[in-house]
Design a protein around this motif. Sequence first.
Motif, PDB file in Angstrom:
ATOM      1  N   TRP A 130     -79.630 -12.608  23.230  1.00 13.90           N
ATOM      2  CA  TRP A 130     -80.972 -12.941  22.779  1.00 13.90           C
ATOM      3  C   TRP A 130     -80.963 -14.320  22.145  1.00 13.90           C
ATOM      4  O   TRP A 130     -80.061 -14.652  21.365  1.00 13.90           O
ATOM      5  CB  TRP A 130     -81.484 -11.940  21.748  1.00 13.90           C
ATOM      6  N   PHE A 131     -81.989 -15.087  22.467  1.00 14.78           N
ATOM      7  CA  PHE A 131     -82.158 -16.422  21.912  1.00 14.78           C
ATOM      8  C   PHE A 131     -83.540 -16.565  21.307  1.00 14.78           C
ATOM      9  O   PHE A 131     -84.496 -15.937  21.756  1.00 14.78           O
ATOM     10  CB  PHE A 131     -81.936 -17.480  22.997  1.00 14.78           C
ATOM     11  N   HIS A 132     -83.627 -17.400  20.299  1.00 14.61           N
ATOM     12  CA  HIS A 132     -84.870 -17.628  19.574  1.00 14.61           C
ATOM     13  C   HIS A 132     -85.238 -19.099  19.625  1.00 14.61           C
ATOM     14  O   HIS A 132     -84.377 -19.965  19.451  1.00 14.61           O
ATOM     15  CB  HIS A 132     -84.709 -17.181  18.114  1.00 14.61           C
ATOM     16  N   THR A 182     -90.287 -16.292  13.341  1.00 10.60           N
ATOM     17  CA  THR A 182     -91.394 -16.493  14.268  1.00 10.60           C
ATOM     18  C   THR A 182     -90.984 -17.375  15.436  1.00 10.60           C
ATOM     19  O   THR A 182     -90.251 -18.348  15.273  1.00 10.60           O
ATOM     20  CB  THR A 182     -92.587 -17.116  13.532  1.00 10.60           C
ATOM     21  N   GLY A 183     -91.459 -17.042  16.620  1.00 15.11           N
ATOM     22  CA  GLY A 183     -91.202 -17.850  17.796  1.00 15.11           C
ATOM     23  C   GLY A 183     -91.003 -16.996  19.025  1.00 15.11           C
ATOM     24  O   GLY A 183     -91.249 -15.791  19.018  1.00 15.11           O
ATOM     25  N   MET A 184     -90.561 -17.642  20.079  1.00 13.20           N
ATOM     26  CA  MET A 184     -90.273 -16.951  21.326  1.00 13.20           C
ATOM     27  C   MET A 184     -88.851 -16.407  21.312  1.00 13.20           C
ATOM     28  O   MET A 184     -87.931 -17.071  20.828  1.00 13.20           O
ATOM     29  CB  MET A 184     -90.451 -17.892  22.511  1.00 13.20           C
ATOM     30  N   TYR A 185     -88.690 -15.222  21.851  1.00 11.23           N
ATOM     31  CA  TYR A 185     -87.380 -14.612  22.009  1.00 11.23           C
ATOM     32  C   TYR A 185     -87.092 -14.415  23.487  1.00 11.23           C
ATOM     33  O   TYR A 185     -87.889 -13.817  24.212  1.00 11.23           O
ATOM     34  CB  TYR A 185     -87.303 -13.288  21.253  1.00 11.23           C
ATOM     35  N   TYR A 186     -85.955 -14.923  23.909  1.00 13.40           N
ATOM     36  CA  TYR A 186     -85.562 -14.888  25.302  1.00 13.40           C
ATOM     37  C   TYR A 186     -84.321 -14.038  25.500  1.00 13.40           C
ATOM     38  O   TYR A 186     -83.363 -14.140  24.734  1.00 13.40           O
ATOM     39  CB  TYR A 186     -85.275 -16.299  25.816  1.00 13.40           C
TER      40      TYR A 186
END
Length: 120
Positions: free
Chosen positions: A33-35, A88-92
């Motif tokens: 997982w990346f943020h 907060t942000g996108m998680y990939y």
Amino acid sequence: QVQLVESGGGSVQVGGSLRLSCAASTFSYCMGWFHQAPGKEREGVAAITTAGGSTYYSTSVAGRFTISRDNANKTLYLQMNSLKPEDTGMYYCAAGHRRCSTYAEYFQLWGQGTQVTVSS
């Protein structure tokens, strides 16, 4: 090739919890997982070897987030507790075939991302 589809993002209060899921067409050696916070570069959060279950975490989430996987269903999870505004942000979701850690260079395939917003 592997396809990755994230889900489970949403809005949560500071201190709250979310569980992200990543459905994979095929599991790779390493799943992670990346943020990406708004206006910032993508950074590794957690990773796991699908066979052995070895886990790796960034210092910013250790003790708060837990990565896990369901090999039978080819699903990756990220349990996020004690959420902070900086989460907060996108998680990939990402898949790697050779090495495993929270380094982006280890991953070859990426999902589309799911949005997480932590507010007070």
